[in-house]
Structure formats: structure tokens, C-alpha cells
Write an enzyme that holds these catalytic residues in place. Structure first.
Site, PDB file in Angstrom:
ATOM      1  N   ARG A  81       0.859  -1.184   0.000  1.00 57.50           N
ATOM      2  CA  ARG A  81       0.000   0.000   0.000  1.00 57.50           C
ATOM      3  C   ARG A  81       0.897   1.235   0.000  1.00 57.50           C
ATOM      4  O   ARG A  81       1.642   1.454   0.957  1.00 57.50           O
ATOM      5  CB  ARG A  81      -0.911   0.010   1.242  1.00 57.50           C
ATOM      6  CG  ARG A  81      -1.709   1.303   1.346  1.00 57.50           C
ATOM      7  CD  ARG A  81      -2.620   1.379   2.576  1.00 57.50           C
ATOM      8  NE  ARG A  81      -3.276   2.680   2.565  1.00 57.50           N
ATOM      9  CZ  ARG A  81      -3.348   3.528   3.593  1.00 57.50           C
ATOM     10  NH1 ARG A  81      -2.841   3.185   4.769  1.00 57.50           N
ATOM     11  NH2 ARG A  81      -3.916   4.688   3.459  1.00 57.50           N
ATOM     12  N   HIS A 125      -3.032  10.926   0.482  1.00 62.31           N
ATOM     13  CA  HIS A 125      -2.523  10.750   1.843  1.00 62.31           C
ATOM     14  C   HIS A 125      -1.921  12.096   2.262  1.00 62.31           C
ATOM     15  O   HIS A 125      -0.722  12.226   2.514  1.00 62.31           O
ATOM     16  CB  HIS A 125      -1.502   9.604   1.894  1.00 62.31           C
ATOM     17  CG  HIS A 125      -1.320   8.993   3.252  1.00 62.31           C
ATOM     18  ND1 HIS A 125      -1.478   7.648   3.508  1.00 62.31           N
ATOM     19  CD2 HIS A 125      -0.984   9.542   4.437  1.00 62.31           C
ATOM     20  CE1 HIS A 125      -1.230   7.400   4.780  1.00 62.31           C
ATOM     21  NE2 HIS A 125      -0.926   8.545   5.375  1.00 62.31           N
ATOM     22  N   GLU A 170      -7.649   8.649   6.080  1.00 60.43           N
ATOM     23  CA  GLU A 170      -7.949   9.333   7.347  1.00 60.43           C
ATOM     24  C   GLU A 170      -8.412  10.785   7.179  1.00 60.43           C
ATOM     25  O   GLU A 170      -7.766  11.719   7.678  1.00 60.43           O
ATOM     26  CB  GLU A 170      -6.723   9.282   8.273  1.00 60.43           C
ATOM     27  CG  GLU A 170      -6.285   7.888   8.639  1.00 60.43           C
ATOM     28  CD  GLU A 170      -5.219   7.867   9.751  1.00 60.43           C
ATOM     29  OE1 GLU A 170      -4.748   8.946  10.154  1.00 60.43           O
ATOM     30  OE2 GLU A 170      -4.886   6.762  10.221  1.00 60.43           O
ATOM     31  N   ASN A 297      -7.725   1.888   9.795  1.00 64.21           N
ATOM     32  CA  ASN A 297      -6.439   2.114  10.467  1.00 64.21           C
ATOM     33  C   ASN A 297      -6.695   2.079  11.963  1.00 64.21           C
ATOM     34  O   ASN A 297      -7.550   2.807  12.472  1.00 64.21           O
ATOM     35  CB  ASN A 297      -5.854   3.487  10.099  1.00 64.21           C
ATOM     36  CG  ASN A 297      -5.369   3.541   8.651  1.00 64.21           C
ATOM     37  OD1 ASN A 297      -5.423   2.538   7.934  1.00 64.21           O
ATOM     38  ND2 ASN A 297      -4.903   4.707   8.235  1.00 64.21           N
ATOM     39  N   TYR A 299      -4.840   2.225  15.760  1.00 63.47           N
ATOM     40  CA  TYR A 299      -3.683   2.414  16.643  1.00 63.47           C
ATOM     41  C   TYR A 299      -4.081   2.339  18.120  1.00 63.47           C
ATOM     42  O   TYR A 299      -3.472   1.622  18.884  1.00 63.47           O
ATOM     43  CB  TYR A 299      -2.993   3.755  16.348  1.00 63.47           C
ATOM     44  CG  TYR A 299      -2.299   3.762  15.002  1.00 63.47           C
ATOM     45  CD1 TYR A 299      -1.044   3.188  14.852  1.00 63.47           C
ATOM     46  CD2 TYR A 299      -2.919   4.303  13.878  1.00 63.47           C
ATOM     47  CE1 TYR A 299      -0.408   3.157  13.621  1.00 63.47           C
ATOM     48  CE2 TYR A 299      -2.282   4.282  12.634  1.00 63.47           C
ATOM     49  CZ  TYR A 299      -1.035   3.700  12.514  1.00 63.47           C
ATOM     50  OH  TYR A 299      -0.410   3.664  11.298  1.00 63.47           O
ATOM     51  N   GLU A 368      -3.663   0.083   8.120  1.00 60.32           N
ATOM     52  CA  GLU A 368      -2.514   0.506   8.924  1.00 60.32           C
ATOM     53  C   GLU A 368      -2.681  -0.039  10.331  1.00 60.32           C
ATOM     54  O   GLU A 368      -3.786   0.009  10.895  1.00 60.32           O
ATOM     55  CB  GLU A 368      -2.409   2.040   9.052  1.00 60.32           C
ATOM     56  CG  GLU A 368      -1.922   2.757   7.833  1.00 60.32           C
ATOM     57  CD  GLU A 368      -1.820   4.267   8.039  1.00 60.32           C
ATOM     58  OE1 GLU A 368      -1.581   4.721   9.185  1.00 60.32           O
ATOM     59  OE2 GLU A 368      -1.993   4.987   7.048  1.00 60.32           O
TER      60      GLU A 368
END
Ligand code: FCB
Length: 468
Positions: A81, A125, A170, A297, A299, A368
Site C-alpha cells: 500500500r 494521503h 484518514e 487504520n 492504533y 494501517e
């Protein structure tokens, strides 16, 4: 699925990859006709990025992509990616393509294909052409239209080589960090611009999806950063449950609901919603057209508990929801990374379950997941990043559990292939499974690269100490 040695297996044809983004790795900031992006401008203004770092050189991937593709192949990765830099393709964000910019991505895609690695391409991005920012950036509707045009150029030039397209990465971070709070490019602190940027990014996603489908794209999706929001304690004192609904709408729903359901979330604070005058008839239908997949994504989670924002206790912070009697809390028992982000693999399981409930059967990719750590080259010339190995192990276990429990997870991309320019933190925060010595551009696969490679080859993750 448990294998003979107790490892947790993944489905056949599960997509294993790694992720990067153009501004974070490419360098060559003004080479071969590339125009400036908002991140070029922002990083060059003193005080915006730690240590004055910029992406001028970064990992020099513009010149070193062959070496990086070879490293991916050695690790056995199946998919890469990466993102396309819009101002490399259209230097001012409008008009004809810069053929040298497209040549770079063609060469990269050919190199990947030559090694049997598929491509997952992010169109945006965060590196908006500066000229478009000068005309208002995502705060104006025209940028959504320009994004669809740029997407059409990419689809026509590169579409035959791309397995799946991600429109935006995002958009929540762009709206909040870029337009509302100013820690990211373009560095605005403007609530109205942030609300407008929310809608215009979503519209850009919808228009780009149409442009891709009209040119035969097989798989189109969007990548959202999603955050499970959990209540600690009995949740009785203060309106903790009410705060949870608002927080979820702020961090997830504002982007997830328009895309999946064609409406803005009822619990979002009015000031974060685009004013009705900005939302033209048909916009929400454009935004919510069918997706082929959703990129997640993950985290960190958010925890809430009853508390007094005017008298904060250890590990407490004011709640972003602003609900009285509620604070955000970081439990002591969870590890924090060098970013200060909580490590909580269960949060990955929970957010995957939550999205599955909202979009049953929609293929999901973790686009991610990873952590920063204090990596260094030891006297043997190795980088033994045991914290990252543990992180990947527990998060991949959580992913395997989610699949076992019915989540349609189709792939996983570790963030990141390489240590890189970590936005406002510059080069100080290392997320790679491959160490980059930025003085020499030498690449050293870390212990986590070997661990990940073993997982990919086995299509299974060993049981971690945490679960044994
Ligand atoms: C995400 C970004 C990515 C990287 C990681 C650490 O928010 O999409 O570019 O910076 O965080």
C-alpha cells in the site's frame, strides 16, 4: 482456525502487506516537475515540525524504490500500500498530467509486478497541491471536483496495474489536525473550515469512486482511522454513556456514517457538522455509494470515565466531548508507545466487530496498524525491536480472533514498511519494520520484519505470551 502447533491461522488468500505514504518516504520534493504540496509548505515553516525536519529527502524512495521492493519480496509480502503524490501528477492540482510523475508510479508498479507483489494505491494521503490550498483547499467544494479529475488521470494511466484503490486516507485527521487544531498542514485553526473540509473530502471520495468505477476499477474503498470508545467503571456518575455517543460520533461517525449510511451522525456536535448550505442535494447519495471494501487504520482506543475536568487526576485528560462530569482516561496497566499512544490489541478486535455490525459482510482491510518505538542499531548491526514484535503478535492474534468470530477481514498492512517522516514529529518517531539510517539511507530489516515475514509465510500467527 488453529494449526497443529497452536498458531492461529488466517484464511486462504488473506492479503499480507505493508504500507507507506508518498510525502513520508519519497523525497525528491521538487524533482521532475513535481509541484509543492501543503506539507512541503508546512514543514518548511519554522516551528511546525519537530527539529525542523522536512520530507525533502525522507527515505529517498523516489530513487530507491527498487531496493525497497526487493526487500518486500525477500520478506514474502504479497501487497504494497503506497500513495500517489497529487502534485507529482498535477503540479498545481489542475490541468494536464506531468508525464514524469506518472512515469515514476508506472515504474514502481512494474517493479512490484515483477516481484509478484500486488498494489493497493491511496490517491490522497494528505499532500494537497499548494495551489489548491491557496484557493481554499478542502474548505471549498471545487477541491472535491479537482480530486475526481486527478483520480481519473491516475485511473487511466495506472489502472491496469492496480489491484485496489483507496480514495482518501484518514479524512478525520485532515479535518481535525489540519483545519481545526493546526498541528498538521495546512495548519489552520478554523472550526468552520474544518466542518467544510469534512464534507468536501467525503464528497471528493464519492466523486473519485465514480471516476474509478467509470474506468473499470475492480476494488474501490476509503481508509478511516477508527477508535473504539470504551466506558470504564459503572458509568453512572456523570453522563458517561452520553459522552461515549458524542465521542464516537466525533472520531468515527462523522466519516463512517455518511459513507456507510448516507447521513451525518445524530450525536455529533452541531459545530462539527457541515452547515446545510454546503450539502447539495445528492451529495450524501454520492458519498454513500457502494464500497468494495473499507480500510481500517487502528492504533489506539479512547477510554472515558466519570471525573472532574476542572480537577484532573493522574492519567486523566479533559474529554473532547465537553460533557460535564466526564474525563478521558489512560489506564495505567496499558503500555504507551513513544507517541504516547496506548497499546491495546483488544481495541482492534472491538473496532472490527463494531464496523462489522454496521456494515455486515463488507470486506475489511486493516490498512494501517503498528507502533513507534525507541529503535537503535545494536553493536551487532541489528535492530531488535522486541516491543514491535510483541505489538504485531498481539494485534494479529486479535485480528485472527475477529475473523474466527465472523468479521470479514480480507487483509492486513503493517504501518510501516520503513521508518519515515512522521508528520509533525519528523524523523524522531520510528514506525518501520525496516530501520532507515537517514544519514546513509541504509535499510536494516528489524526483528519485527523477520517476525512478520514468518507470519506471512505460515499464514498464521503464533500464540503470544499474553494469550498463552
Ligand atoms: C496515521 C497516518 C500515517 C502514519 C501513522 C502513524 O495516522 O495515516 O501516515 O503517520 O498514523
Amino acid at each position: 482456525m488453529t494449526t497443529a502447533n497452536g498458531a492461529l491461522g488466517f484464511p486462504e488468500r488473506f492479503v499480507w502487506g505493508s504500507a507507506t505514504a508518498a510525502y513520508q518516504i519519497e523525497g525528491a520534493a521538487s524533482l521532475d516537475g513535481k509541484g509543492p504540496s501543503v506539507w512541503d509548505t508546512f514543514s518548511h515553516a519554522p516551528g511546525n515540525v519537530r527539529g525542523g525536519d522536512t520530507g525533502d529527502i525522507a527515505c529517498d524512495a523516489y530513487h530507491r524504490y527498487r531496493e525497497d521492493v526487493a526487500l518486500m519480496a525477500e520478506l514474502g509480502l504479497k501487497d504494497y500500500r503506497f500513495s500517489i503524490s497529487w502534485p507529482r501528477v498535477q503540479p498545481g492540482g489542475r490541468g494536464p498530467a506531468n508525464s514524469k510523475g506518472l512515469d515514476y508510479y508506472r515504474a514502481l508498479l512494474d517493479e512490484l509486478a515483477g516481484h509478484g507483489i500486488a498494489a493497493t494505491v491511496t490517491l490522497y494521503h494528505w499532500d494537497l497541491p499548494q495551489e489548491l490550498q491557496n484557493d481554499g483547499g478542502w474548505a471549498v467544494r471545487d477541491t472535491a471536483e479537482r480530486f475526481a479529475e486527478y483520480t481519473a488521470i491516475c485511473a487511466e494511466a495506472l489502472g491496469d496495474r492496480v489491484a485496489r484503490w483507496i480514495t482518501l486516507n484518514e479524512p478525520q485527521v485532515v479535518a481535525n489536525n489540519g483545519y481545526r487544531h493546526g498541528q498538521h498542514a495546512p495548519g489552520l485553526r478554523d472550526a468552520d473550515a474544518a466542518a467544510a473540509a469534512t464534507h468536501h473530502q467525503l464528497l471528493g471520495h464519492g466523486l473519485a469512486t465514480q471516476a474509478l468505477r467509470a474506468r473499470g476499477a475492480a476494488e474501490v474503498g476509503i481508509t478511516l482511522d477508527l477508535h473504539p470508545v470504551q466506558v470504564l467503571g459503572d458509568g453512572r456518575a456523570g453522563d458517561v454513556e452520553g459522552a461515549r455517543l458524542i465521542t464516537e460520533a466525533m472520531v468515527n461517525g462523522l466519516f463512517l456514517d455518511p459513507v456507510l449510511q448516507g447521513r451525518y451522525p445524530v450525536h455529533a456536535p452541531a459545530a462539527m457538522l457541515p452547515p446545510p448550505a454546503l450539502v447539495a442535494g445528492g451529495d450524501l447519495a454520492t458519498i454513500s455509494q457502494r464500497l468494495d471494501f473499507l480500510g481500517v487504520n487502528y492504533y489506539s482506543p479512547i477510554f472515558l470515565r466519570a471525573g472532574d475536568p476542572a480537577d484532573l487526576r493522574r492519567n486523566e485528560e479533559p474529554a473532547r466531548s465537553g460533557v460535564p462530569g466526564v474525563v478521558e482516561y489512560r489506564p495505567d496497566e496499558l503500555e504507551r508507545t513513544t507517541m504516547g499512544w496506548l497499546v491495546d490489541a483488544d481495541g482492534l478486535y472491538e473496532i472490527l466487530q463494531e464496523v462489522s455490525k454496521q456494515a455486515p459482510g463488507l470486506p475489511l482491510y486493516i490498512t494501517e496498524n503498528g507502533r513507534a518505538a525507541e529503535d537503535y542499531v545494536n553493536p551487532h548491526g541489528e535492530v531488535d525491536d522486541i516491543e514491535r514484535v510483541r505489538y504485531l503478535n498481539t494485534h494479529l492474534e486479535a485480528a485472527a480472533r475477529a475473523i474466527r468470530d465472523g468479521v470479514t477481514l480480507a487483509g492486513y498492512f503493517v504501518w510501516s514498511l520503513l521508518d519515515n517522516f512522521e508528520w509533525a514529529w519528523g524523523y524522531q518517531k520510528r514506525f518501520g519494520i525496516i530501520y532507515v539510517d537517514f544519514g546513509t539511507q541504509r535499510r536494516i530489516p528489524k526483528s519485527s520484519a523477520r517476525f512478520y515475514s514468518d507470519v506471512v509465510r505460515a499464514n498464521a500467527v503464533p500464540r503470544s505470551a499474553a494469550s498463552a
